[in-house]
Design an enzyme around this catalytic site. Structure first.
Site, PDB file in Angstrom:
ATOM      1  N   SER A  10       0.842  -1.197   0.000  1.00 25.46           N
ATOM      2  CA  SER A  10       0.000   0.000   0.000  1.00 25.46           C
ATOM      3  C   SER A  10       0.880   1.251   0.000  1.00 25.46           C
ATOM      4  CB  SER A  10      -0.911  -0.034   1.229  1.00 25.46           C
ATOM      5  OG  SER A  10      -0.141  -0.262   2.390  1.00 25.46           O
ATOM      6  N   GLU A  12       1.162   5.604   1.065  1.00 26.73           N
ATOM      7  CA  GLU A  12       0.637   6.675   1.918  1.00 26.73           C
ATOM      8  C   GLU A  12       0.933   8.049   1.312  1.00 26.73           C
ATOM      9  OE1 GLU A  12       0.951   6.181   6.166  1.00 26.73           O
ATOM     10  OE2 GLU A  12       1.604   8.266   6.366  1.00 26.73           O
ATOM     11  N   THR A  43      -3.024  10.930   5.128  1.00 25.47           N
ATOM     12  CA  THR A  43      -2.837  11.353   6.511  1.00 25.47           C
ATOM     13  C   THR A  43      -3.838  12.425   6.919  1.00 25.47           C
ATOM     14  OG1 THR A  43      -1.204  12.998   5.916  1.00 25.47           O
ATOM     15  CG2 THR A  43      -0.371  10.813   6.463  1.00 25.47           C
ATOM     16  N   ARG A 101      -3.487   8.459  17.437  1.00 21.85           N
ATOM     17  CA  ARG A 101      -3.631   9.514  18.436  1.00 21.85           C
ATOM     18  C   ARG A 101      -3.314  10.862  17.807  1.00 21.85           C
ATOM     19  NH1 ARG A 101       0.697  10.693  23.031  1.00 21.85           N
ATOM     20  NH2 ARG A 101       1.720  11.388  21.122  1.00 21.85           N
ATOM     21  N   GLY A 102      -2.219  10.908  17.029  1.00 19.13           N
ATOM     22  CA  GLY A 102      -1.757  12.183  16.482  1.00 19.13           C
ATOM     23  C   GLY A 102      -0.880  12.897  17.490  1.00 19.13           C
ATOM     24  N   ASP A 103      -0.346  14.027  17.105  1.00 24.24           N
ATOM     25  CA  ASP A 103       0.513  14.827  17.974  1.00 24.24           C
ATOM     26  C   ASP A 103      -0.046  16.233  18.023  1.00 24.24           C
ATOM     27  OD1 ASP A 103       2.631  12.936  18.584  1.00 24.24           O
ATOM     28  OD2 ASP A 103       3.058  13.027  16.433  1.00 24.24           O
ATOM     29  N   ALA A 117      -4.686   6.363  21.253  1.00 25.07           N
ATOM     30  CA  ALA A 117      -5.323   5.775  20.070  1.00 25.07           C
ATOM     31  C   ALA A 117      -6.234   4.600  20.444  1.00 25.07           C
ATOM     32  CB  ALA A 117      -4.253   5.329  19.074  1.00 25.07           C
ATOM     33  N   LYS A 159      -4.640  -1.394  21.707  1.00 25.09           N
ATOM     34  CA  LYS A 159      -5.293  -0.975  20.448  1.00 25.09           C
ATOM     35  C   LYS A 159      -5.893  -2.186  19.731  1.00 25.09           C
ATOM     36  CE  LYS A 159      -1.577   1.576  19.015  1.00 25.09           C
ATOM     37  NZ  LYS A 159      -0.801   2.635  18.307  1.00 25.09           N
ATOM     38  N   PHE A 210      13.400  14.470  10.027  1.00 25.78           N
ATOM     39  CA  PHE A 210      12.144  13.760  10.230  1.00 25.78           C
ATOM     40  C   PHE A 210      12.337  12.594  11.201  1.00 25.78           C
ATOM     41  CE2 PHE A 210       8.510  11.396   8.120  1.00 25.78           C
ATOM     42  CZ  PHE A 210       7.566  12.316   8.528  1.00 25.78           C
TER      43      PHE A 210
HETATM   44  C1  LIG Z   1       1.493   4.299  10.047  1.00 25.36           C
HETATM   45  C2  LIG Z   1       1.456   5.638  10.726  1.00 25.36           C
HETATM   46  C3  LIG Z   1       0.578   6.622  10.249  1.00 25.36           C
HETATM   47  C4  LIG Z   1       0.502   7.867  10.876  1.00 25.36           C
HETATM   48  N1  LIG Z   1      -0.385   8.811  10.388  1.00 25.36           N
HETATM   49  C5  LIG Z   1      -0.553   9.982  11.047  1.00 25.36           C
HETATM   50  C6  LIG Z   1      -1.528  10.942  10.634  1.00 25.36           C
HETATM   51  O1  LIG Z   1      -2.237  10.749   9.641  1.00 25.36           O
HETATM   52  N2  LIG Z   1      -1.671  12.089  11.355  1.00 25.36           N
HETATM   53  C7  LIG Z   1      -0.921  12.335  12.469  1.00 25.36           C
HETATM   54  O2  LIG Z   1      -1.100  13.396  13.091  1.00 25.36           O
HETATM   55  N3  LIG Z   1       0.032  11.458  12.883  1.00 25.36           N
HETATM   56  C8  LIG Z   1       0.227  10.290  12.217  1.00 25.36           C
HETATM   57  N4  LIG Z   1       1.173   9.378  12.658  1.00 25.36           N
HETATM   58  C9  LIG Z   1       2.007   9.717  13.815  1.00 25.36           C
HETATM   59  C10 LIG Z   1       1.319   9.390  15.144  1.00 25.36           C
HETATM   60  O3  LIG Z   1       0.156  10.156  15.305  1.00 25.36           O
HETATM   61  C11 LIG Z   1       2.315   9.699  16.262  1.00 25.36           C
HETATM   62  O4  LIG Z   1       3.365   8.781  16.236  1.00 25.36           O
HETATM   63  C12 LIG Z   1       1.723   9.830  17.639  1.00 25.36           C
HETATM   64  O5  LIG Z   1       2.726  10.389  18.494  1.00 25.36           O
HETATM   65  C13 LIG Z   1       1.280   8.526  18.272  1.00 25.36           C
HETATM   66  O6  LIG Z   1       0.150   8.043  17.682  1.00 25.36           O
HETATM   67  P1  LIG Z   1      -0.372   6.548  18.033  1.00 25.36           P
HETATM   68  O7  LIG Z   1      -1.633   6.373  17.337  1.00 25.36           O
HETATM   69  O8  LIG Z   1       0.705   5.559  17.838  1.00 25.36           O
HETATM   70  O9  LIG Z   1      -0.627   6.764  19.626  1.00 25.36           O
HETATM   71  P2  LIG Z   1      -0.847   5.759  20.833  1.00 25.36           P
HETATM   72  O10 LIG Z   1      -0.970   4.344  20.405  1.00 25.36           O
HETATM   73  O11 LIG Z   1      -1.950   6.348  21.650  1.00 25.36           O
HETATM   74  O12 LIG Z   1       0.527   5.893  21.635  1.00 25.36           O
HETATM   75  C14 LIG Z   1       1.080   7.170  21.928  1.00 25.36           C
HETATM   76  C15 LIG Z   1       2.026   7.056  23.119  1.00 25.36           C
HETATM   77  O13 LIG Z   1       1.274   6.861  24.316  1.00 25.36           O
HETATM   78  C16 LIG Z   1       1.671   5.674  24.975  1.00 25.36           C
HETATM   79  N5  LIG Z   1       0.442   5.089  25.531  1.00 25.36           N
HETATM   80  C17 LIG Z   1      -0.588   4.546  24.845  1.00 25.36           C
HETATM   81  N6  LIG Z   1      -1.572   4.177  25.688  1.00 25.36           N
HETATM   82  C18 LIG Z   1      -1.144   4.504  26.936  1.00 25.36           C
HETATM   83  C19 LIG Z   1      -1.716   4.390  28.238  1.00 25.36           C
HETATM   84  N7  LIG Z   1      -2.946   3.878  28.427  1.00 25.36           N
HETATM   85  N8  LIG Z   1      -0.989   4.849  29.301  1.00 25.36           N
HETATM   86  C20 LIG Z   1       0.237   5.396  29.132  1.00 25.36           C
HETATM   87  N9  LIG Z   1       0.826   5.528  27.906  1.00 25.36           N
HETATM   88  C21 LIG Z   1       0.147   5.081  26.839  1.00 25.36           C
HETATM   89  C22 LIG Z   1       2.330   4.808  23.904  1.00 25.36           C
HETATM   90  O14 LIG Z   1       3.262   3.899  24.456  1.00 25.36           O
HETATM   91  C23 LIG Z   1       3.005   5.881  23.055  1.00 25.36           C
HETATM   92  O15 LIG Z   1       4.211   6.293  23.649  1.00 25.36           O
HETATM   93  C24 LIG Z   1       1.319   8.136  12.021  1.00 25.36           C
HETATM   94  C25 LIG Z   1       2.218   7.150  12.476  1.00 25.36           C
HETATM   95  C26 LIG Z   1       2.300   5.916  11.844  1.00 25.36           C
HETATM   96  C27 LIG Z   1       3.279   4.892  12.348  1.00 25.36           C
END
Ligand SMILES: Cc1cc2nc3c(=O)[nH]c(=O)nc-3n(C[C@H](O)[C@H](O)[C@H](O)COP(=O)(O)OP(=O)(O)OC[C@H]3O[C@@H](n4cnc5c(N)ncnc54)[C@H](O)[C@@H]3O)c2cc1C
Length: 279
Positions: A10, A12, A43, A101-103, A117, A159, A210
């Site tokens: 796929s 992106e 994204t 989750r995003g940043d 997330a 997740k 990056f």
């Molecule tokens: C394939 C891919 C696509 C992406 N696309 C986008 C996009 O479209 N837009 C964007 O803004 N960003 C995107 N990102 C970046 C992503 O949003 C960031 O890496 C963000 O910091 C974490 O998102 P996540 O969904 O992995 O978060 P999570 O899975 O929520 O994790 C975030 C952090 O929190 C910690 N954590 C999770 N749950 C808990 C809990 N219950 N207690 C304590 N700590 C916890 C995890 O260990 C991790 O350190 C992408 C990343 C990847 C790998």
């Protein structure tokens, strides 16, 4: 060339923000469509800034006959706002999303109804039942904010337990990190496909910037060689193509379920690697 009969490969993209970028994406899309990717993901900007752009871009892919998979990120969002995005996606026939989750943009405080997330995945399942394929992010070199690798693996498991169907990884250049992560995930009872995210190497400085921000490691030997090429773009390109093609070939040969290419809206590097792999 690969040992896997049908790897799911796929691509992106990100929503373009200027008229020139829209045109560039159209040209890249036309070229990349010829690869017949399993899907094209788009994204979603942090804080919802790109919300309309994500859907509009995804729909352009759909109009070209490509399977479009919009991302959805929850940080700063409310249940009502995410519900609205989901309804928009579904009304447009979208049945597959990447949930993140995003940043937060730097300086912004964290507010909204979702912290992680896993909460978004649970919410999407609640809203859509079994109707939506949900991909999530996974981090073979571990997320930069995770306290320990075990914590990050537990977050990944949450997740999947909340309803994710598959995962796409952050990019990496060290295949051992990926396989170690997959083994750890399997040992933790995570059974979903974990598809390697692949970042083609096009420029040395962009990649370094990056990678530092997202916690992906560029191995020393790659960094040193890229540094030594200076502004010799042709050598960087040739070296990057060799390194990334070898990485992909090795991953597929050892049974990775597919590859997800971070195209950065450019066609050329991904197309060359794809052809070299014979996928
Ligand atoms: C394939 C891919 C696509 C992406 N696309 C986008 C996009 O479209 N837009 C964007 O803004 N960003 C995107 N990102 C970046 C992503 O949003 C960031 O890496 C963000 O910091 C974490 O998102 P996540 O969904 O992995 O978060 P999570 O899975 O929520 O994790 C975030 C952090 O929190 C910690 N954590 C999770 N749950 C808990 C809990 N219950 N207690 C304590 N700590 C916890 C995890 O260990 C991790 O350190 C992408 C990343 C990847 C790998």
């Amino acid at each position: 060339m690969s040992a896997v009969p049908h790897p799911v490969c796929s691509l992106e993209f990100f929503p373009p923000r200027t008229p020139e970028a829209v045109e560039r994406l159209r040209a890249a899309r036309a070229q990349l469509a010829q690869l017949k990717p399993a899907f094209c993901s788009v994204t979603f900007g942090a804080g919802g800034s790109n919300r309309e752009g994500t859907l509009a871009t995804a729909l352009e892919f759909r109009a070209e006959g490509l399977e479009a998979v919009p991302h959805i990120s929850c940080i700063g969002g409310t249940r009502a706002s995410i519900r609205e995005v989901l309804a928009q996606y579904r009304a447009n026939g979208i049945r597959h999303v990447v949930a993140l989750r995003g940043d937060m943009p730097s300086g912004a405080g964290e507010s909204g109804d979702f912290r992680y997330a896993s909460e978004l995945v649970a919410f999407i399942r609640e809203e859509t039942g079994a109707d939506m394929h949900i991909d999530v992010a996974a981090y073979p070199e571990y997320h930069p904010q995770a306290k320990t690798p075990q914590d990050d693996l537990a977050a990944f498991k949450r997740k999947v337990d909340a309803g994710a169907n598959s995962a796409i990884t952050q990019y990496f250049y060290n295949a051992d990190a990926y396989w170690h992560f997959v083994d750890a995930a399997r040992a933790a009872g995570i059974a979903v496909p974990i598809v390697p995210g692949i970042m083609p190497i096009g420029s040395a400085s962009g990649l370094a910037r990056f990678s530092d921000a997202c916690g992906a490691e560029i191995p020393r030997w790659i960094r040193r060689k890229l540094d030594a090429y200076g502004d010799d773009a042709a050598s960087i390109r040739a070296f990057g193509l060799d390194v990334v093609t070898d990485l992909c070939a090795g991953l597929l040969a050892r049974g990775a379920p597919g590859l997800h290419f971070y195209t950065l809206n450019h066609a050329s590097l991904t197309t060359t690697i794809w052809h070299r792999l014979g996928i």
